[in-house]
Motif scaffolding. Structure first.
Motif: not given
Length: 289
Positions: A66, A69-70, A94, A100, A106
């Motif tokens: 994750t 992905q951020a 998200w 998450i 993030l």
């Protein structure tokens, strides 16, 4: 005894704007899986800082952790103006996911994106809880953009309690000193001077020193620092915008730097403000004509 911080030099290079050095020296043996994710995030964020958004988008696939992905989301946001709404919509989804939504990377990316959008209250919604030195440092930046130096100072105090000598604490101190002005400018200059003696010179350090010099009226010294920064990166937005300001004070032509800035960073705040000022001037001329 505390275990050695294997990522210390990589983080430091990133914080001080030595992005290529961060990428080149990222092969670090014996890192844990969590450290490997943090390392990869820093490397990809360095590529983003160098403008290589497409490389990041193509290399981070759907199976990545994750935090990565951020980082990809940040690259997507910065790479295409027409997809910004879609990217922000994904980001909000998200953040709303309890599994998450509280991941520091993030929240950091959310803070950066909403700061770009000048939606500072939305940015703070995700960064204000802190949790990492980067989030605290981002809070300082957001509060300074809101002209709330008293809140920025509270964040700095938190950082000093955690680690007074941390690179981000020192940087945040310099940013706050620049915002407060007056006798604090000299203190900011000394922080950047200390960085330039300890670490290889980067555009970030040179710009920091140059802005201090401009505040103190030393425009010749500022110009030479900024030209050195331009030699390191001819497309850096802060260097170009600072050179425009510096040259105006020195009564030197600004056209070339301004053209470069408009060509490479059409969305930069300086370019937008200039366009607004030019439109206002044109309207004023028309009303008098």
């Amino acid at each position: 005894m505390a275990a050695p911080d294997l990522l210390f030099n990589l983080r430091n290079n990133f914080y001080l704007g030595a992005y290529q050095a961060a990428i080149n020296n990222s092969e670090i043996p014996n890192v844990s899986p969590d450290e490997a994710v943090e390392r990869d995030c820093l490397v990809y964020r360095s590529y983003i800082a160098l403008g290589s958004n497409q490389l990041v988008i193509s290399e981070i696939d759907a199976s990545a952790a994750t935090p990565l992905q951020a980082v990809k989301l940040l690259a997507l946001y910065l790479s295409a103006s027409e997809n910004k709404e879609t990217t922000i919509s994904s980001l909000k989804e998200w953040l709303a996911d309890p599994a998450i939504g509280n991941i520091p990377t993030l929240r950091l990316v959310a803070g950066v994106i909403f700061m770009h959008e000048q939606d500072y209250s939305e940015a703070l919604k995700h960064t204000n809880a802190g949790g990492t030195m980067e989030l605290h440092a981002l809070n300082v930046q957001i509060y300074l953009k809101m002209y709330r130096s008293e809140h920025a100072e509270k964040q700095l105090r938190l950082m000093q309690q955690i680690d007074e000598d941390h690179t981000l604490t020192q940087l945040a101190n310099a940013w706050l000193n620049l915002a407060v002005g007056g006798s604090k400018i000299q203190e900011a200059y000394l922080i950047f001077q200390d960085f330039s003696e300890k670490y290889p010179m980067t555009g970030l350090i040179l710009n920091g020193k140059a802005v201090c010099c401009m505040h103190m009226g030393n425009f010749d010294e500022a110009e030479s620092l900024l030209l050195e920064a331009l030699n390191k990166d001819a497309k850096d937005a802060e260097t170009l915008s600072n050179l425009v300001v510096c040259c105006l004070h020195l009564n030197k032509p600004t056209g070339r730097y301004l053209s470069q800035l408009k060509g490479t960073h059409p969305e930069h705040m300086f370019v937008k403000r200039l366009a607004t000022a030019e439109e206002s001037f044109e309207r004023a001329v028309q009303s008098v004509a």
